[in-house]
Design a protein around this motif. Sequence first.
Motif, PDB file in Angstrom:
ATOM      1  N   GLN A   1       0.799  -1.212   0.000  1.00 38.52           N
ATOM      2  CA  GLN A   1       0.000   0.000   0.000  1.00 38.52           C
ATOM      3  C   GLN A   1       0.836   1.267   0.000  1.00 38.52           C
ATOM      4  OE1 GLN A   1      -2.608  -0.360   3.392  1.00 38.52           O
ATOM      5  NE2 GLN A   1      -4.155  -1.477   2.211  1.00 38.52           N
ATOM      6  N   LEU A   2       2.119   1.134   0.213  1.00 40.96           N
ATOM      7  CA  LEU A   2       2.948   2.333   0.255  1.00 40.96           C
ATOM      8  C   LEU A   2       3.299   2.749  -1.172  1.00 40.96           C
ATOM      9  CD1 LEU A   2       5.588   3.266   2.798  1.00 40.96           C
ATOM     10  CD2 LEU A   2       6.189   3.501   0.401  1.00 40.96           C
ATOM     11  N   GLN A   3       3.006   3.955  -1.515  1.00 42.24           N
ATOM     12  CA  GLN A   3       3.244   4.477  -2.859  1.00 42.24           C
ATOM     13  C   GLN A   3       4.380   5.489  -2.838  1.00 42.24           C
ATOM     14  OE1 GLN A   3       1.646   3.440  -5.640  1.00 42.24           O
ATOM     15  NE2 GLN A   3       0.505   1.973  -4.403  1.00 42.24           N
ATOM     16  N   ILE A   4       5.224   5.394  -3.854  1.00 44.14           N
ATOM     17  CA  ILE A   4       6.316   6.355  -4.013  1.00 44.14           C
ATOM     18  C   ILE A   4       5.805   7.528  -4.853  1.00 44.14           C
ATOM     19  CG2 ILE A   4       8.631   6.733  -4.928  1.00 44.14           C
ATOM     20  CD1 ILE A   4       8.521   4.981  -2.428  1.00 44.14           C
ATOM     21  N   GLU A   5       5.905   8.724  -4.308  1.00 42.81           N
ATOM     22  CA  GLU A   5       5.451   9.911  -5.024  1.00 42.81           C
ATOM     23  C   GLU A   5       6.531  10.369  -6.012  1.00 42.81           C
ATOM     24  OE1 GLU A   5       2.477  11.092  -4.696  1.00 42.81           O
ATOM     25  OE2 GLU A   5       1.870   9.822  -3.012  1.00 42.81           O
ATOM     26  N   GLU A   6       6.090  10.988  -7.093  1.00 41.96           N
ATOM     27  CA  GLU A   6       7.005  11.549  -8.084  1.00 41.96           C
ATOM     28  C   GLU A   6       6.675  13.026  -8.241  1.00 41.96           C
ATOM     29  OE1 GLU A   6       9.551  10.206  -9.591  1.00 41.96           O
ATOM     30  OE2 GLU A   6       9.294   8.172  -8.824  1.00 41.96           O
ATOM     31  N   SER A   7       7.459  13.874  -7.605  1.00 45.37           N
ATOM     32  CA  SER A   7       7.223  15.313  -7.693  1.00 45.37           C
ATOM     33  C   SER A   7       8.560  16.034  -7.567  1.00 45.37           C
ATOM     34  CB  SER A   7       6.260  15.765  -6.588  1.00 45.37           C
ATOM     35  OG  SER A   7       6.786  15.430  -5.314  1.00 45.37           O
ATOM     36  N   PRO A   8       8.654  17.247  -8.117  1.00 49.91           N
ATOM     37  CA  PRO A   8       9.920  17.991  -8.048  1.00 49.91           C
ATOM     38  C   PRO A   8      10.204  18.458  -6.619  1.00 49.91           C
ATOM     39  CG  PRO A   8       8.453  18.858  -9.761  1.00 49.91           C
ATOM     40  CD  PRO A   8       7.639  17.956  -8.919  1.00 49.91           C
ATOM     41  N   PHE A   9      11.482  18.418  -6.222  1.00 48.11           N
ATOM     42  CA  PHE A   9      11.881  18.972  -4.931  1.00 48.11           C
ATOM     43  C   PHE A   9      13.345  19.399  -5.003  1.00 48.11           C
ATOM     44  CE2 PHE A   9      13.051  14.538  -4.626  1.00 48.11           C
ATOM     45  CZ  PHE A   9      14.235  14.523  -3.897  1.00 48.11           C
ATOM     46  N   ASP A  10      13.692  20.314  -4.108  1.00 44.81           N
ATOM     47  CA  ASP A  10      15.056  20.840  -4.039  1.00 44.81           C
ATOM     48  C   ASP A  10      15.859  19.940  -3.104  1.00 44.81           C
ATOM     49  OD1 ASP A  10      17.428  22.227  -3.691  1.00 44.81           O
ATOM     50  OD2 ASP A  10      16.433  24.175  -3.861  1.00 44.81           O
ATOM     51  N   ILE A  11      16.698  19.077  -3.688  1.00 41.38           N
ATOM     52  CA  ILE A  11      17.432  18.108  -2.874  1.00 41.38           C
ATOM     53  C   ILE A  11      18.495  18.795  -2.014  1.00 41.38           C
ATOM     54  CG2 ILE A  11      19.144  17.590  -4.675  1.00 41.38           C
ATOM     55  CD1 ILE A  11      19.010  14.663  -3.719  1.00 41.38           C
ATOM     56  N   LEU A  12      19.039  19.894  -2.509  1.00 35.79           N
ATOM     57  CA  LEU A  12      20.029  20.628  -1.711  1.00 35.79           C
ATOM     58  C   LEU A  12      19.374  21.201  -0.456  1.00 35.79           C
ATOM     59  CD1 LEU A  12      22.905  21.682  -1.427  1.00 35.79           C
ATOM     60  CD2 LEU A  12      22.228  23.688  -2.763  1.00 35.79           C
ATOM     61  N   GLU A  13      18.168  21.728  -0.618  1.00 35.43           N
ATOM     62  CA  GLU A  13      17.452  22.277   0.536  1.00 35.43           C
ATOM     63  C   GLU A  13      17.135  21.169   1.543  1.00 35.43           C
ATOM     64  OE1 GLU A  13      13.219  24.567   1.525  1.00 35.43           O
ATOM     65  OE2 GLU A  13      13.949  24.395  -0.548  1.00 35.43           O
ATOM     66  N   SER A  14      16.732  19.973   1.048  1.00 38.16           N
ATOM     67  CA  SER A  14      16.435  18.862   1.952  1.00 38.16           C
ATOM     68  C   SER A  14      17.666  18.453   2.737  1.00 38.16           C
ATOM     69  CB  SER A  14      15.886  17.676   1.148  1.00 38.16           C
ATOM     70  OG  SER A  14      14.687  18.006   0.494  1.00 38.16           O
ATOM     71  N   LEU A  15      18.823  18.376   2.057  1.00 39.28           N
ATOM     72  CA  LEU A  15      20.052  17.991   2.730  1.00 39.28           C
ATOM     73  C   LEU A  15      20.471  19.029   3.770  1.00 39.28           C
ATOM     74  CD1 LEU A  15      22.026  16.618  -0.346  1.00 39.28           C
ATOM     75  CD2 LEU A  15      21.203  15.273   1.589  1.00 39.28           C
ATOM     76  N   GLU A  16      20.315  20.304   3.440  1.00 32.18           N
ATOM     77  CA  GLU A  16      20.692  21.356   4.375  1.00 32.18           C
ATOM     78  C   GLU A  16      19.777  21.351   5.601  1.00 32.18           C
ATOM     79  OE1 GLU A  16      20.573  24.812   1.947  1.00 32.18           O
ATOM     80  OE2 GLU A  16      22.647  24.591   1.227  1.00 32.18           O
ATOM     81  N   ASN A  17      18.487  21.077   5.414  1.00 32.03           N
ATOM     82  CA  ASN A  17      17.557  20.995   6.553  1.00 32.03           C
ATOM     83  C   ASN A  17      17.934  19.843   7.472  1.00 32.03           C
ATOM     84  OD1 ASN A  17      16.102  23.187   5.664  1.00 32.03           O
ATOM     85  ND2 ASN A  17      14.561  21.967   4.591  1.00 32.03           N
ATOM     86  N   LEU A  18      18.254  18.680   6.886  1.00 26.66           N
ATOM     87  CA  LEU A  18      18.676  17.543   7.707  1.00 26.66           C
ATOM     88  C   LEU A  18      19.973  17.854   8.458  1.00 26.66           C
ATOM     89  CD1 LEU A  18      17.898  14.552   5.313  1.00 26.66           C
ATOM     90  CD2 LEU A  18      16.796  15.033   7.495  1.00 26.66           C
TER      91      LEU A  18
END
Length: 959
Positions: A642-659
């Motif tokens: 039931q788990l679905q992988i979403e496909e949408s644009p995102f800023d990977i640099l921003e995600s890494l900096e937040n983590l």
Amino acid sequence: MQHKPTRLRSLLLSSMIPRLALLIAVLSIMLFGLSFHFIIKQTDELQRQSISGLEQDINYIVSDTTRQLADLAANDIIINALVDIERRDSYLPMFFRSLNLTQAKSVEFALFDFAGNRVIDKNWNATIPESLSSAWRQQTLGSSNTFSSVSQYGVLISVPVLLKGVAEGALVMYVDSLQSLLAPYPRLTNQLVTDSTGHVLFSSEPALIAPGSNFSNFNNSGYAITQANWKNLTLYSVKPTITAYREMAWTGIVLLAMIAGFIFIILHMVSMTGTLAERTLSKLYEDIKNSLNSNSNAPLRDDQQLEAQELSDIRKAFDKLIWDLTEVSLSNEQFSNVLESMGDMLVVVDQNQEVLLSNKRFDDFCDDQYGEKQGILKFIMQKLGATQSNELKHFSVSTGQERFVRWTKTSLADANGNIRGDIFVGSDETEQRSLESHVKVLTHAMDEATVSIIISDIKRVGQPIIYANSAFEELTGYTREEIIGHNCRSMQGEETKEKTIDCIRKAIATREPIETTLLNYKKDGTKFFNRLNLTPVKTNGEITHYIGFQQDVTQQRQTEQYLQEAREKAEESARLKSSFLASMSHEIRTPIHGISGVLQLLGGSELTGEQKHYLSLAKFSIQGLLHIVNDILDFSKIEAGQLQIEESPFDILESLENLQSQYAILCQEKGLELHFHFDLQGYHVVQGDDVRFRQILSNLLGNAVKFTDTGYIEVTTCIEKNPDNTLRLLCSVKDTGIGIAQDKQSTIFDVFTQEDLSTTRKFGGTGLGLSISKQLCGLMGGDIKLESVKGNGSTFSFTIQLEEADESLIKPIHYNNASKTVKGKKRKVLIVEDNDINQVIAKQHLSNHTTLSAKSGVEALQALNKMKVTFDVILMDCQMPEMDGFEATKRIRNGEAGSRYLNVPIIALTANAMKGDKERCVSAGMDDYLSKPFDAEDLTDKVELWASIEKDQEANAVH
């Protein structure tokens, strides 16, 4: 006195010359007639070609000029001239002077605007009748189409100047006469072009017929005229008939010379033929007379007195010779034909074993053997010996294989019964031997096959079975004697599906193959599922038989049925498990939400330092419990598919900096160094599932922080481009923690697995984080692996597949841009919640607003209908007794709470977190979604957001 016969040469000449004279006369007349007909036809064909050429010239002039004008009309200079009124006079005249579209000496061009006014021209002095001027303006300026006219007024062609498909002007070319346009072209004959009134528009011979005159005034006697119509014009080809007569005269002279030569040759040939025939027949006569010793003084018959002497003498000798030879030749020819037509080999020998006669088949047979004919014959005679028939084995040189020949010996006797020799006849049985052997092999193979095989004759009544193998007997219990001559209907019973039988009958009727499974009965009544494959068999291009392959698939059917039942049970179990997890999620999250809400309320009150410390411990415990619940739900979703992988644009640099910012605080508290290294190759914005990417990296970072007491944690992220233009992200998390033993590394990604029990007791956790991360990597097209040495730290590396994305596709955060909020305004909120604690918590969180609570959907509808006050927002729990939130929302949207609440903002408050929950909320008509437990700030923000949206700006997006 006997009349002396005429000599053959004189007879031939006297007999053939009159006939030859008549033949020559007839041929001469025919040749002259054919020549005259051919010349007339050639003249007519030449005129038709001339008219065709004239038509092509006119067509070419009109179409080519129209094309050139159309190309010119599409020129930017012409188009700009209609727009740039002030500057066109500076460049347009020069451009027009440079144009030269035809070979005519006097050509006039002009550019007109959309109103029909002339803008610019070249040599334009045209005086055009009003009807023609109106016609081209209506066709070109009015309908945006090209126009062409060839008439006594000249040739006029106009094309539109188009702006966005509409005529904004027109280019017009005018030539005052067709004569000037067609004059340069070469002509096969005299050509004329007239209009419908007979007015001459063009004449290739002006001295003969002047342009502008009327063709009806032309005296056409002595001329051959051919005409054709082209649009509204008439095309003529005029040629003097005297030309044909001149050609005829020259042809006559040539023919007369040919006839004279033909007569001379014929006379010479006849004379030579007579002389040669006389000499030949005389010699032949002498030879036959000497051979047959005929009587030369025998008189000729009366009816042969006019024959040549040579033929008269030869006839008598031939009469007897032909009679004798005919009988002998006919007998020999018939005998030879009989010998050669025999399908067998034949050789006749005398008593000395010398060959007297042999046919071609025997000769060919000897050529295909080693040795000579006499030696081969001796071998055959030795092998036969005293027997009259025997099969002998021979070796073929050409094929390299053995040949089997049955030889039969018969004595050769003359008319008196005396034995003169022997007759040997050989019949080649090699092919028959091979065929019989092949049939035996096939029959044996079919009989010994483990698959049941039957063959039925569909050309006979009842389509009986003509063959059945041993496997059929074992399968059905019927013997071959019992089934051959009958069909398989006896194997069908009451439970055999009629639809399947009809399909088999239809396939046989249409001569098509079929493969099906049907229920059959054995001889003892036992049921079995029969996998039947029927294949048609052709004989001489016609389907005459069907071969059937049968197989008992009863056990397979039972296995399939068992698997189907097992699959259904598994699906039911998965459904029940999913339902149980959804229920458990709701039941667990509801009290967690109550505890979390109470703790949040306590956090807003005045507390001592010790109480704040205890409160922080409780909050940490709640977060840990919620993390465990989320892990279990994630794992269950993956396991249930039931788990679905979403496909949408995102800023990977921003995600890494937040983590990095998030875990930097944790590392700082433990005294650890945290290093992030990026090599993104310029791909900052990518297409993929940002949430699941951060979940994987958070699990690895959380473990690294948990199991590392001193040293550092290093995160390295790089992106590579694949050959198929997709992106491959490689991320590794390296720590200097406790490490993992070699013998435990193979199971570290298994469910509920940690290195040992002491790890669980010391560090806690469910053992699901790494398992979920591995499965998430697999769902995202990648993998995860581990490198570790006990006591020296670990390195977890994972890969996922991404795609390139445009930065402009990243959606802005709804709360900041979607609407304009008004802070501090008191709102009226209806809280629909069956749990008393959650009601209290929600009311406390919204203490700055006016709130009213209801415990079910029924109470909510009653409150909305009875109360005069209009609520700004409804907070709707999904799971409630009597009427749940989904049903209540649908009824509100359908107007059961009144028209004022048709578009009221409804925010779902639910403890459900399984797949489809958010979709069910949207489908029911809810505007937003809050999953329990939630923060007080999230609740107040959403209430403030939706309550402040104007009616004409209401949004339906769920965040």
